[in-house]
Motif scaffolding. Structure first.
Motif, PDB file in Angstrom:
ATOM      1  N   GLY A  34     -56.103  18.260   2.910  1.00 30.53           N
ATOM      2  CA  GLY A  34     -57.421  17.671   2.832  1.00 30.53           C
ATOM      3  C   GLY A  34     -57.364  16.514   1.855  1.00 30.53           C
ATOM      4  O   GLY A  34     -56.432  15.707   1.873  1.00 30.53           O
ATOM      5  N   ALA A  35     -58.341  16.441   0.954  1.00 28.02           N
ATOM      6  CA  ALA A  35     -58.311  15.419  -0.101  1.00 28.02           C
ATOM      7  C   ALA A  35     -57.617  15.910  -1.369  1.00 28.02           C
ATOM      8  O   ALA A  35     -57.492  15.148  -2.334  1.00 28.02           O
ATOM      9  N   TRP A  36     -57.155  17.175  -1.384  1.00 27.73           N
ATOM     10  CA  TRP A  36     -56.393  17.676  -2.535  1.00 27.73           C
ATOM     11  C   TRP A  36     -55.051  16.946  -2.584  1.00 27.73           C
ATOM     12  O   TRP A  36     -54.260  17.030  -1.644  1.00 27.73           O
ATOM     13  N   CYS A  37     -54.775  16.261  -3.686  1.00 24.85           N
ATOM     14  CA  CYS A  37     -53.560  15.442  -3.755  1.00 24.85           C
ATOM     15  C   CYS A  37     -52.642  15.820  -4.908  1.00 24.85           C
ATOM     16  O   CYS A  37     -51.581  15.208  -5.079  1.00 24.85           O
ATOM     17  N   PHE A  38     -53.015  16.832  -5.688  1.00 25.13           N
ATOM     18  CA  PHE A  38     -52.223  17.178  -6.873  1.00 25.13           C
ATOM     19  C   PHE A  38     -52.517  18.621  -7.229  1.00 25.13           C
ATOM     20  O   PHE A  38     -53.685  19.035  -7.259  1.00 25.13           O
ATOM     21  N   LEU A  39     -51.467  19.393  -7.485  1.00 23.16           N
ATOM     22  CA  LEU A  39     -51.618  20.794  -7.869  1.00 23.16           C
ATOM     23  C   LEU A  39     -50.533  21.188  -8.854  1.00 23.16           C
ATOM     24  O   LEU A  39     -49.349  21.173  -8.526  1.00 23.16           O
ATOM     25  N   ASP A  40     -50.947  21.497 -10.071  1.00 23.22           N
ATOM     26  CA  ASP A  40     -50.078  22.063 -11.098  1.00 23.22           C
ATOM     27  C   ASP A  40     -50.538  23.487 -11.389  1.00 23.22           C
ATOM     28  O   ASP A  40     -51.732  23.722 -11.632  1.00 23.22           O
ATOM     29  N   LEU A 114     -52.190  31.870 -21.809  1.00 24.07           N
ATOM     30  CA  LEU A 114     -52.822  30.781 -21.062  1.00 24.07           C
ATOM     31  C   LEU A 114     -52.226  30.726 -19.658  1.00 24.07           C
ATOM     32  O   LEU A 114     -51.007  30.696 -19.488  1.00 24.07           O
ATOM     33  N   GLN A 115     -53.102  30.700 -18.657  1.00 23.62           N
ATOM     34  CA  GLN A 115     -52.667  30.616 -17.261  1.00 23.62           C
ATOM     35  C   GLN A 115     -53.766  29.944 -16.454  1.00 23.62           C
ATOM     36  O   GLN A 115     -54.950  30.264 -16.601  1.00 23.62           O
ATOM     37  N   GLY A 116     -53.376  29.008 -15.595  1.00 19.20           N
ATOM     38  CA  GLY A 116     -54.383  28.345 -14.774  1.00 19.20           C
ATOM     39  C   GLY A 116     -53.785  27.342 -13.822  1.00 19.20           C
ATOM     40  O   GLY A 116     -52.567  27.289 -13.619  1.00 19.20           O
ATOM     41  N   VAL A 117     -54.653  26.545 -13.232  1.00 18.47           N
ATOM     42  CA  VAL A 117     -54.231  25.476 -12.332  1.00 18.47           C
ATOM     43  C   VAL A 117     -55.028  24.220 -12.652  1.00 18.47           C
ATOM     44  O   VAL A 117     -56.190  24.281 -13.072  1.00 18.47           O
ATOM     45  N   GLN A 118     -54.371  23.081 -12.466  1.00 21.82           N
ATOM     46  CA  GLN A 118     -55.012  21.771 -12.570  1.00 21.82           C
ATOM     47  C   GLN A 118     -54.842  21.064 -11.236  1.00 21.82           C
ATOM     48  O   GLN A 118     -53.717  20.968 -10.720  1.00 21.82           O
ATOM     49  N   LEU A 119     -55.956  20.601 -10.682  1.00 21.25           N
ATOM     50  CA  LEU A 119     -55.945  19.975  -9.364  1.00 21.25           C
ATOM     51  C   LEU A 119     -56.594  18.603  -9.428  1.00 21.25           C
ATOM     52  O   LEU A 119     -57.456  18.343 -10.275  1.00 21.25           O
ATOM     53  N   TRP A 120     -56.178  17.735  -8.502  1.00 18.03           N
ATOM     54  CA  TRP A 120     -56.843  16.451  -8.298  1.00 18.03           C
ATOM     55  C   TRP A 120     -57.319  16.373  -6.855  1.00 18.03           C
ATOM     56  O   TRP A 120     -56.673  16.895  -5.936  1.00 18.03           O
ATOM     57  N   VAL A 121     -58.450  15.687  -6.698  1.00 20.40           N
ATOM     58  CA  VAL A 121     -59.005  15.369  -5.384  1.00 20.40           C
ATOM     59  C   VAL A 121     -59.067  13.854  -5.257  1.00 20.40           C
ATOM     60  O   VAL A 121     -59.639  13.179  -6.129  1.00 20.40           O
ATOM     61  N   ALA A 122     -58.484  13.303  -4.202  1.00 21.78           N
ATOM     62  CA  ALA A 122     -58.572  11.861  -3.963  1.00 21.78           C
ATOM     63  C   ALA A 122     -59.983  11.509  -3.497  1.00 21.78           C
ATOM     64  O   ALA A 122     -60.526  12.151  -2.599  1.00 21.78           O
TER      65      ALA A 122
END
Length: 309
Positions: A34-40, A114-122
């Protein structure tokens, strides 16, 4: 239906000595879902010793950042003056638009892990030129159906809609599977989807999956089969395929080499000139801002969501 396993790459967050994360988007063969362009994805990390997360002020254009935690706390500061600590079950969403800068760090008073995710949407045209904004959502819709407990971060799923603002047809959700779950989740055939196991282990659409790789599921599904022997949490991402070609370099999502170069120059000029510049200034972070890397020798060109074979 075919699936594709996207292996993650280890990356030091914020520099060579930074906290290690596993990056699955963009990947070698697929840039977007989709527009998700980054996932850490990161953790679980023991942060009882050492600095934990320390990401100094840095700029963004043309995207939204989406922060989701499973354990621990992160303190967000930005050039709009936002100061917000996020905890598990809460959502931070920052719209860079035409330009913003921010920092992220483990706060002084924090828990051990600490645990999680960082995401970007274009962001699409013309949303990528909007004024920057930040929103913190302390409560999100949660739907329980049999062995599935779905928390909707962005968009609509399982009959519930997140309060977070998005600019393309999009969905992001955490799905908790109870031990012994064997169930199907209704999804939208026009969306492409991907799944990441956050903890535990599950079989997703017939593919065994553990934390690490991202499972790309494609389009055309009306139901997503999910099974788990033990308690498991999955991150589900989806959206209409993003048809605009983008240039993604460092912290920028743009449409041309020249646009990226101009954004980089503006960030560096503000550092040397002592002014705020178009990205503003982050106040209160006890450390230096992150300098931009040199521009690549070859010209950056817009590319689509899938890398050619």
């Amino acid at each position: 239906m075919s699936t594709e396993l996207l292996e993650g790459a280890p990356v030091a967050l914020g520099g060579p000595r930074g906290m290690e994360v596993t990056r699955t988007l963009p990947s070698k063969h697929r840039r977007m879902v989709g527009a998700w362009c980054f996932l850490d994805a990161y953790g679980p990390h023991d942060v009882t010793e050492g600095p934990g997360m320390r990401v100094g002020p840095h700029p963004h254009i043309g995207l939204q950042t989406v922060t989701w935690l499973l354990q621990g706390e992160v303190l967000h500061r930005d050039s709009l003056g936002s100061l917000r600590e996020i905890r598990p079950g809460q959502l931070n969403i920052m719209t860079a638009g035409s330009g913003i800068s921010h920092s992220e760090e483990t706060p002084a008073g924090h828990t051990a892990v600490l645990q999680g995710v960082q995401l970007w949407v274009a962001l699409p045209e013309p949303a990528r030129h909007l004024a920057p904004a930040f929103a913190h959502h302390p409560e999100l819709p949660v739907v329980t159906d049999g062995g599935l407990t779905t928390t909707v971060l962005v968009g609509t799923l399982a009959g519930a809609t997140s309060p977070a603002t998005c600019h393309t047809p999009l969905v992001g959700a955490q799905i908790a599977l109870a031990p012994g779950t064997d169930q199907s989740l209704p999804v939208r055939p026009e969306f492409e989807y991907a799944a990441l196991v956050l903890d535990g282990a599950a079989t997703v659409a017939g593919t065994p999956l553990k934390p690490g790789p991202l499972l790309y599921l494609g389009t055309g599904r009306s139901h997503l089969p999910l099974t788990a022997d033990d308690a498991t949490r999955i991150l589900l991402l989806g959206g209409e395929p993003f048809d605009e070609e983008i240039v993604m370099w460092w912290n920028f999502v743009a449409r041309s080499h020249e646009e990226v170069a101009a954004a980089r120059a503006a960030w560096e000029a503000a550092a040397t000139g002592g002014g705020e510049g178009e990205f503003g200034e982050v106040h209160g972070y006890a450390g230096p801002r992150i300098p931009a890397p040199p521009m690549p020798i070859t010209k950056l060109v817009p590319r689509g969501r899938v890398r050619p074979a």
